[in-house]
Design an enzyme around this catalytic site. Sequence first.
Site, PDB file in Angstrom:
ATOM      1  N   GLY A 110       6.674  -6.794  -0.095  1.00 47.21           N
ATOM      2  CA  GLY A 110       5.979  -6.905   1.175  1.00 47.21           C
ATOM      3  C   GLY A 110       6.921  -7.316   2.286  1.00 47.21           C
ATOM      4  N   SER A 111       6.389  -8.018   3.262  1.00 45.16           N
ATOM      5  CA  SER A 111       7.160  -8.409   4.438  1.00 45.16           C
ATOM      6  C   SER A 111       7.958  -9.683   4.178  1.00 45.16           C
ATOM      7  CB  SER A 111       6.216  -8.652   5.611  1.00 45.16           C
ATOM      8  OG  SER A 111       5.438  -9.814   5.373  1.00 45.16           O
ATOM      9  N   CYS A 113      10.242   0.897   2.687  1.00 48.02           N
ATOM     10  CA  CYS A 113      11.279  -0.109   2.889  1.00 48.02           C
ATOM     11  C   CYS A 113      12.670   0.479   2.689  1.00 48.02           C
ATOM     12  CB  CYS A 113      11.053  -1.290   1.952  1.00 48.02           C
ATOM     13  SG  CYS A 113      10.929  -0.825   0.212  1.00 48.02           S
ATOM     14  N   LYS A 161      -2.766  -8.446  -7.501  1.00 45.90           N
ATOM     15  CA  LYS A 161      -3.434  -8.410  -6.207  1.00 45.90           C
ATOM     16  C   LYS A 161      -2.825  -7.260  -5.418  1.00 45.90           C
ATOM     17  CE  LYS A 161      -3.136  -8.976  -2.381  1.00 45.90           C
ATOM     18  NZ  LYS A 161      -3.336  -8.010  -1.236  1.00 45.90           N
ATOM     19  N   HIS A 162      -3.565  -6.151  -5.347  1.00 42.96           N
ATOM     20  CA  HIS A 162      -3.062  -4.999  -4.613  1.00 42.96           C
ATOM     21  C   HIS A 162      -3.418  -5.119  -3.133  1.00 42.96           C
ATOM     22  CE1 HIS A 162      -1.074  -1.286  -4.395  1.00 42.96           C
ATOM     23  NE2 HIS A 162      -1.505  -0.740  -5.523  1.00 42.96           N
ATOM     24  N   GLU A 198      10.815  -8.189  -3.192  1.00 40.20           N
ATOM     25  CA  GLU A 198      11.359  -6.962  -2.610  1.00 40.20           C
ATOM     26  C   GLU A 198      10.735  -6.852  -1.237  1.00 40.20           C
ATOM     27  OE1 GLU A 198      11.765  -3.831  -0.894  1.00 40.20           O
ATOM     28  OE2 GLU A 198      10.322  -2.950  -2.293  1.00 40.20           O
ATOM     29  N   LEU A 199      11.552  -7.089  -0.195  1.00 41.35           N
ATOM     30  CA  LEU A 199      11.017  -7.232   1.155  1.00 41.35           C
ATOM     31  C   LEU A 199      11.449  -6.052   2.029  1.00 41.35           C
ATOM     32  CD1 LEU A 199      11.655 -11.086   1.396  1.00 41.35           C
ATOM     33  CD2 LEU A 199       9.640  -9.880   0.509  1.00 41.35           C
ATOM     34  N   TRP A 242       0.785  -1.229   0.000  1.00 39.88           N
ATOM     35  CA  TRP A 242       0.000   0.000   0.000  1.00 39.88           C
ATOM     36  C   TRP A 242       0.816   1.277   0.000  1.00 39.88           C
ATOM     37  CZ3 TRP A 242       1.850   2.388   4.218  1.00 39.88           C
ATOM     38  CH2 TRP A 242       2.313   1.595   5.264  1.00 39.88           C
ATOM     39  N   ASN A 243       2.101   1.224   0.341  1.00 41.71           N
ATOM     40  CA  ASN A 243       2.808   2.477   0.618  1.00 41.71           C
ATOM     41  C   ASN A 243       3.165   3.287  -0.628  1.00 41.71           C
ATOM     42  OD1 ASN A 243       4.645   0.484  -0.048  1.00 41.71           O
ATOM     43  ND2 ASN A 243       6.179   1.116   1.448  1.00 41.71           N
ATOM     44  N   GLU A 272      12.936  -3.857  11.629  1.00 45.61           N
ATOM     45  CA  GLU A 272      12.596  -2.741  10.755  1.00 45.61           C
ATOM     46  C   GLU A 272      11.472  -1.952  11.413  1.00 45.61           C
ATOM     47  OE1 GLU A 272      11.129  -1.858   6.169  1.00 45.61           O
ATOM     48  OE2 GLU A 272      10.660  -3.781   7.086  1.00 45.61           O
TER      49      GLU A 272
END
Length: 474
Positions: free
Chosen positions: A225-226, A281, A173-174, A247-248, A149-150, A379
């Site tokens: 995401g995470s 991130c 899938k957003h 990309e975490l 979402w960011n 984080e």
Amino acid sequence: MNQQSTLPPAITSPSLDIMRQYQTLNPTTGQVVQVFPQISNEHVQRVLNKAHSLYETDWRFCSVAERATVIARAAAIMRQKIDELASYVTLEMGKLIDQSRFEVKLSADILEYYATHAERLLKTRPIPGAHDAVISTEPIGIILAIEPWNFPYYQLARVAGPQLVAGNVLIVKHARNVPQCALAFARVLDEAGAPEGVYNNVFCSFDQINTIIDDFRVRGVTLTGSERAGATVAERAGRQLKKVVLELGGSDPFIVLEDANIEEAVARGVEGRMMVMGQCCVASKRFIVVGKERGRRFLDCLTQALTGLEVGDPADSSTAIGPLVSEQGLNNLLGQIESAKTYGARVVTGGRRIDRPGFYVEPTIITDITEGNPLFQEETFGPVVSFYVVDNEEQAIKLANATKFGLGASVFSGDIAHGQAVAKKIDSGMVSINATGQFAPELPFGGIKNSGFGRELGDLGIGEFVNRKVILTA
């Protein structure tokens, strides 16, 4: 174009699993604005069938120029509708309006970059030294993108731009808290002339995402995401022998060397940490200053700068501190601050919820963080600075590399060559000299270690989900 205005929760970790349904919840007020239900299992199958059919019979056989024309039109439409598109971002996740406008422009720039450079990036290339052999770059099929979402447009553009010009088709899938942004981006591609089935926005459940990953027609998965979400997706996709790009998280070091200009570094540090209210991130998170006296001076200047920022409505351009994305995100951050204090850390400034409607928190600086403190490795997704002072450059580098993350980093120095030499010793996918995280279409984006693998953007980004086919003529 497959645009669902009714959709579900998807494969996410608790850090991304903000809502139990797709909904617009204004973080400035804490009020739900609109709810979007999830699609049915039958709809999922229709999306898969349509996407595969379109790929097999149409899109992959379009010329690169034809595909690039659609993407170029999408870029132009985004620029034409910059205020409308930016308003959705600020409404749904609380981003400051000027940052939302910047994101729309950046997303358009990414689409334009791939439309402009598609022919060069995808052209058939001879193999040096191999007689009558070439490498042909070809699409592979349906790519599933699971996005956060960011940066609700930027994350989509950096997948849609390269993959659609390459001839792949997308199922997206957003995040569940930015449904209006998701639908707006799909409308842009629809208006640009993308055939129905090329770009498929789905609001779907965890189980439905698993069904999509398991379907043989889906040939690759990309997720931002995470760590937990990435591990879950990579495990499932790996069992199906599918390529994955992840990309975490990140805990980017911000190193201030002995020859750096402190005032300039502080100014850039505030920008780097407060980007998206720290919910990024690649935001600067761990500030490492070489030299005790310089560390005290830097801390004083940073404290003064952060405490002077104006709190307000993110839709007002004069606002410097907006809300976090959700009540859960706010509570998670406050919990990390309290945990850090329990382990002996000291809060220099901030650390409390701001007394007003919505999900606001004070900019916070925490120091005296030992290796045994959970904050040393965690984080923080919010305006929290972890502050360290070290005696020398070697200690700064060691501290910078001491976490499980390896996404971005910043090195500040009065000597560019010196800064570049230090940058080569940092374990990360990206390092900025005398700047914080950089965003540009031509710059590859990605990390190492637990920050993920693979690259998006630039020339590297288009190569993750293509077939580099060798064609040899005897």
